[in-house]
Design an enzyme around this catalytic site. Structure first.
Site, short mmCIF file in Angstrom:
data_model
loop_
_atom_site.label_atom_id
_atom_site.label_comp_id
_atom_site.label_asym_id
_atom_site.label_seq_id
_atom_site.Cartn_x
_atom_site.Cartn_y
_atom_site.Cartn_z
N MET A 208 0.84 -1.19 0.00
CA MET A 208 0.00 0.00 0.00
C MET A 208 0.88 1.25 0.00
SD MET A 208 -2.87 1.05 2.84
CE MET A 208 -4.00 -0.24 2.35
N CYS A 209 0.48 2.22 -0.82
CA CYS A 209 1.14 3.53 -0.83
C CYS A 209 0.03 4.57 -0.66
CB CYS A 209 1.93 3.72 -2.12
SG CYS A 209 0.92 3.73 -3.62
N TYR A 210 0.24 5.77 -1.16
CA TYR A 210 -0.77 6.83 -1.03
C TYR A 210 -2.01 6.56 -1.88
CZ TYR A 210 2.97 9.51 1.10
OH TYR A 210 3.99 9.92 1.91
#
Length: 106
Positions: A63-65
């Site tokens: 997961m990132c932004y």
């Protein structure tokens, strides 16, 4: 799996509930402000320890932004020998909007 798979936020949530490993690659300040409970904050500094201690057969959610940077990170984990890696489309922002009850502060 030779390449990561992109999954939507609903699939990611279901996999997370089943115990898939969730790594968050956002910066320290963003992770510190809010993150998914139990997520591992994965950075360049923590990567080698994470890989050394990981079960390469355990599925990993990245997961990132917004679900863009996670694609490169997911492919990199595949190249390191992980069997199943998933990039979370929409990233943390989509998670926060869809599952606000599953966001930890601090």
């Amino acid at each position: 799996m030779e390449q990561f798979e992109a999954i939507d936020i609903e699939q990611a949530y279901q996999r997370w509930q089943r115990g898939n490993v969730l790594v968050d690659i956002r910066d320290l300040q963003s992770f510190g402000a809010a993150h998914v409970p139990g997520a591992t904050h994965l950075t360049n500094e923590t990567l080698s320890d994470f890989v050394r201690g990981a079960d390469l057969e355990q599925p990993v959610l990245v997961m990132c932004y917004h679900g863009i940077s996670s694609r490169n990170a997911a492919q990199y984990l595949i190249s390191l020998g992980f069997d199943a890696v998933y990039s979370v489309d929409g990233g943390f922002e989509a998670w926060r909007q869809r599952f606000p009850q599953e966001v930890a502060a601090g």
